[in-house]
Design a protein around this motif. Structure first.
Motif, PDB file in Angstrom:
ATOM      1  N   GLU A  75       0.831  -1.202   0.000  1.00 45.72           N
ATOM      2  CA  GLU A  75       0.000   0.000   0.000  1.00 45.72           C
ATOM      3  C   GLU A  75       0.869   1.259   0.000  1.00 45.72           C
ATOM      4  OE1 GLU A  75      -4.039  -1.424   2.360  1.00 45.72           O
ATOM      5  OE2 GLU A  75      -2.442  -0.414   3.488  1.00 45.72           O
ATOM      6  N   VAL A  76       0.248   2.372  -0.391  1.00 42.51           N
ATOM      7  CA  VAL A  76       0.926   3.665  -0.347  1.00 42.51           C
ATOM      8  C   VAL A  76      -0.013   4.700   0.260  1.00 42.51           C
ATOM      9  CG1 VAL A  76       2.376   3.187  -2.351  1.00 42.51           C
ATOM     10  CG2 VAL A  76       0.152   4.294  -2.677  1.00 42.51           C
ATOM     11  N   LEU A  77       0.589   5.754   0.782  1.00 33.37           N
ATOM     12  CA  LEU A  77      -0.169   6.902   1.258  1.00 33.37           C
ATOM     13  C   LEU A  77      -0.067   7.984   0.193  1.00 33.37           C
ATOM     14  CD1 LEU A  77      -1.752   8.234   3.630  1.00 33.37           C
ATOM     15  CD2 LEU A  77       0.443   9.164   4.397  1.00 33.37           C
ATOM     16  N   VAL A  78      -1.212   8.433  -0.297  1.00 36.06           N
ATOM     17  CA  VAL A  78      -1.266   9.455  -1.345  1.00 36.06           C
ATOM     18  C   VAL A  78      -1.718  10.776  -0.735  1.00 36.06           C
ATOM     19  CG1 VAL A  78      -2.347  10.171  -3.506  1.00 36.06           C
ATOM     20  CG2 VAL A  78      -1.753   7.766  -3.144  1.00 36.06           C
ATOM     21  N   ARG A  79      -0.939  11.812  -0.968  1.00 37.21           N
ATOM     22  CA  ARG A  79      -1.369  13.165  -0.617  1.00 37.21           C
ATOM     23  C   ARG A  79      -2.234  13.677  -1.759  1.00 37.21           C
ATOM     24  NH1 ARG A  79       1.717  17.935  -1.410  1.00 37.21           N
ATOM     25  NH2 ARG A  79       3.569  16.630  -1.624  1.00 37.21           N
ATOM     26  N   VAL A  80      -3.517  13.793  -1.503  1.00 40.63           N
ATOM     27  CA  VAL A  80      -4.476  14.149  -2.551  1.00 40.63           C
ATOM     28  C   VAL A  80      -4.258  15.593  -2.991  1.00 40.63           C
ATOM     29  CG1 VAL A  80      -6.918  14.374  -3.137  1.00 40.63           C
ATOM     30  CG2 VAL A  80      -6.168  12.521  -1.613  1.00 40.63           C
ATOM     31  N   LYS A  81      -4.259  15.796  -4.312  1.00 36.73           N
ATOM     32  CA  LYS A  81      -4.126  17.144  -4.870  1.00 36.73           C
ATOM     33  C   LYS A  81      -5.391  17.604  -5.587  1.00 36.73           C
ATOM     34  CE  LYS A  81      -0.929  19.298  -4.736  1.00 36.73           C
ATOM     35  NZ  LYS A  81      -0.553  20.313  -3.717  1.00 36.73           N
ATOM     36  N   ALA A  82      -6.147  16.663  -6.165  1.00 36.01           N
ATOM     37  CA  ALA A  82      -7.387  17.019  -6.857  1.00 36.01           C
ATOM     38  C   ALA A  82      -8.289  15.801  -6.903  1.00 36.01           C
ATOM     39  CB  ALA A  82      -7.103  17.526  -8.268  1.00 36.01           C
ATOM     40  N   CYS A  83      -9.602  16.041  -6.791  1.00 34.39           N
ATOM     41  CA  CYS A  83     -10.565  14.938  -6.842  1.00 34.39           C
ATOM     42  C   CYS A  83     -11.843  15.430  -7.506  1.00 34.39           C
ATOM     43  CB  CYS A  83     -10.877  14.414  -5.440  1.00 34.39           C
ATOM     44  SG  CYS A  83     -11.971  12.957  -5.433  1.00 34.39           S
ATOM     45  N   GLY A  84     -12.338  14.654  -8.469  1.00 30.23           N
ATOM     46  CA  GLY A  84     -13.573  14.992  -9.152  1.00 30.23           C
ATOM     47  C   GLY A  84     -14.788  14.440  -8.419  1.00 30.23           C
ATOM     48  N   PHE A  85     -15.901  15.144  -8.566  1.00 27.59           N
ATOM     49  CA  PHE A  85     -17.186  14.689  -8.017  1.00 27.59           C
ATOM     50  C   PHE A  85     -17.883  13.904  -9.117  1.00 27.59           C
ATOM     51  CE2 PHE A  85     -21.728  15.431  -6.837  1.00 27.59           C
ATOM     52  CZ  PHE A  85     -21.689  14.839  -5.584  1.00 27.59           C
ATOM     53  N   CYS A  86     -18.058  12.613  -8.880  1.00 27.88           N
ATOM     54  CA  CYS A  86     -18.530  11.667  -9.896  1.00 27.88           C
ATOM     55  C   CYS A  86     -20.052  11.598  -9.925  1.00 27.88           C
ATOM     56  CB  CYS A  86     -17.941  10.298  -9.578  1.00 27.88           C
ATOM     57  SG  CYS A  86     -18.559   8.944 -10.589  1.00 27.88           S
ATOM     58  N   GLY A  87     -20.599  11.150 -11.064  1.00 30.89           N
ATOM     59  CA  GLY A  87     -22.028  10.916 -11.153  1.00 30.89           C
ATOM     60  C   GLY A  87     -22.502   9.892 -10.142  1.00 30.89           C
ATOM     61  N   HIS A  88     -21.655   8.906  -9.838  1.00 31.49           N
ATOM     62  CA  HIS A  88     -22.021   7.922  -8.825  1.00 31.49           C
ATOM     63  C   HIS A  88     -22.039   8.556  -7.438  1.00 31.49           C
ATOM     64  CE1 HIS A  88     -21.393   4.342  -6.170  1.00 31.49           C
ATOM     65  NE2 HIS A  88     -22.374   3.909  -6.931  1.00 31.49           N
ATOM     66  N   ASP A  89     -21.107   9.487  -7.181  1.00 28.81           N
ATOM     67  CA  ASP A  89     -21.159  10.244  -5.928  1.00 28.81           C
ATOM     68  C   ASP A  89     -22.487  10.990  -5.816  1.00 28.81           C
ATOM     69  OD1 ASP A  89     -18.528   9.507  -5.226  1.00 28.81           O
ATOM     70  OD2 ASP A  89     -17.679  11.210  -6.316  1.00 28.81           O
ATOM     71  N   ALA A  90     -22.946  11.530  -6.936  1.00 30.41           N
ATOM     72  CA  ALA A  90     -24.206  12.273  -6.937  1.00 30.41           C
ATOM     73  C   ALA A  90     -25.386  11.358  -6.622  1.00 30.41           C
ATOM     74  CB  ALA A  90     -24.409  12.956  -8.290  1.00 30.41           C
ATOM     75  N   ILE A  91     -25.348  10.126  -7.138  1.00 29.46           N
ATOM     76  CA  ILE A  91     -26.408   9.159  -6.828  1.00 29.46           C
ATOM     77  C   ILE A  91     -26.396   8.824  -5.342  1.00 29.46           C
ATOM     78  CG2 ILE A  91     -27.160   6.768  -7.180  1.00 29.46           C
ATOM     79  CD1 ILE A  91     -26.272   7.027 -10.087  1.00 29.46           C
ATOM     80  N   LEU A  92     -25.194   8.612  -4.794  1.00 28.61           N
ATOM     81  CA  LEU A  92     -25.090   8.353  -3.359  1.00 28.61           C
ATOM     82  C   LEU A  92     -25.660   9.519  -2.563  1.00 28.61           C
ATOM     83  CD1 LEU A  92     -21.464   6.887  -3.149  1.00 28.61           C
ATOM     84  CD2 LEU A  92     -23.590   5.616  -2.863  1.00 28.61           C
ATOM     85  N   ALA A  93     -25.293  10.731  -2.961  1.00 28.55           N
ATOM     86  CA  ALA A  93     -25.740  11.911  -2.229  1.00 28.55           C
ATOM     87  C   ALA A  93     -27.242  12.131  -2.381  1.00 28.55           C
ATOM     88  CB  ALA A  93     -24.984  13.146  -2.707  1.00 28.55           C
TER      89      ALA A  93
END
Length: 339
Positions: free
Chosen positions: A26-44
């Motif tokens: 495994e690795v630890l990733v320092r997040v720099k950018a993340c998109g809001f997905c259509g599936h995220d919208a369905i969850l929300a």
């Protein structure tokens, strides 16, 4: 560290969470950018009955590596595949790694953070190195791979007439790839109030826009009476209309997701039988085409910068997401960034 959580209906919050130690591979990733997905919208919208972390379209920098990680190192810029295949699975050994739906998956990690966060733990084999792109461009690699899978599933040919049904980011990127693949004519279907999406479809090469809230798809005067290929990124209930407008020998490729009763689709089986139609499901699990997608971005075949309509900092996530969701006219793609 901060991590974003969501719960239906359209509730978002930032939490303080702690991450566990890295396991082997495994690795630890320092997040720099993340998109809001259509599936995220369905969850929300309705599917997330309890609070859960979210975000799987992200890019970042390797902060730390666990044991037995060799192909990436601290400081590498990476984009994250949602899942990959097990090379030792029977289907993989038989030459069909795309049939392995049970390989390593970021979605199954069950850690207290995902892409909408400062840091995320990721299996190293899901990290693909990149350069020459911004983090914002790169984080849209995951939906670009989904669009590529859809286009290849449809098996587009030179001179095909193509209908793209649904003009979210995936539909728009699929449209652009269909144009580059030699489609003769491209029709794009969307609601008339999605102004930015319809304008982007024209910019990406759509010849005609069909406003489905103003005209029934079956009544539209297609030049050849129908289309050869339909790319469905709209809810599955639209597959019935896609069947109705497909020419003899046509293919309907789809990837829309719904749950419960909305997942049930009906269509005229006689049309499928007599017109020799094919209905094909596209599912980009495992992800297979990230290197190809990186090349397409660098070559300018698709420009993900054009799709980013809303950008906000992680600390402004709640307000930023609500503004994006409520801005139907201008919304294309929302991207969260971490300085």
């Amino acid at each position: 560290m901060k991590a974003g959580y969501l719960k239906a209906p359209f509730q978002f919050e930032l939490r303080d969470v702690s991450l566990r130690e890295l396991k082997k591979g495994e690795v630890l990733v320092r997040v720099k950018a993340c998109g809001f997905c259509g599936h995220d919208a369905i969850l929300a919208r309705y599917a997330a009955e309890d609070w859960e972390p979210f975000g799987h379209e992200f890019s970042g920098v390797i902060e730390k590596t666990g044991e037995e990680v060799e192909h990436i190192k601290v400081g590498d810029k990476v984009v994250i595949e949602t899942s990959t295949f097990n090379p030792l699975a029977e289907c993989s050994l038989n030459g069909r790694p795309d049939w392995d739906l049970n390989g390593p998956s970021f979605m199954e990690m069950k850690d207290p953070s995902m892409g909408f966060a400062e840091y995320a733990i990721v299996p190293a084999e899901l990290c693909v190195k990149f350069d020459g792109l911004s983090f914002e461009e790169a984080c849209i690699m995951e939906p670009l791979g989904v669009a590529a899978d859809l286009v290849m599933t449809a098996d587009l040919h030179l001179n095909d007439d193509v209908l793209v049904l649904g003009l979210g980011p995936i539909g728009l990127m699929a449209l652009k790839m269909a144009k580059s693949s030699g489609a003769r004519k491209i029709y794009a279907a969307e609601f008339s109030d999605a102004t930015a999406r319809c304008e982007m479809a024209k910019q990406y090469g759509a010849d005609e826009i069909i406003y489905t809230d103003q005209v029934k798809l079956e009544d539209y005067p297609f030049e050849k009476g129908g289309v050869d290929k339909v790319l469905v990124t709209a809810p599955p209930k639209t597959i019935g209309s896609a069947v109705n407008v497909a020419n003899v020998g046509g293919t309907i490729a789809f990837l829309g997701i719904s749950y419960g009763p909305d997942a049930i689709v009906s269509f005229d089986s006689n049309k499928v039988h007599l017109n020799k139609l094919q209905i094909r499901g596209s599912n980009a699990i495992p992800a297979l085409y990230f290197p190809k997608c990186i090349d397409m971005l660098k070559a300018g075949l698709v420009d993900t910068k054009d799709l980013i309509s809303h950008v906000f900092l992680l600390e402004n996530m709640v307000e930023g997401l609500h503004q994006y969701i409520e801005d139907r006219e201008h919304a294309l793609k929302a991207v969260m960034v971490v300085p």
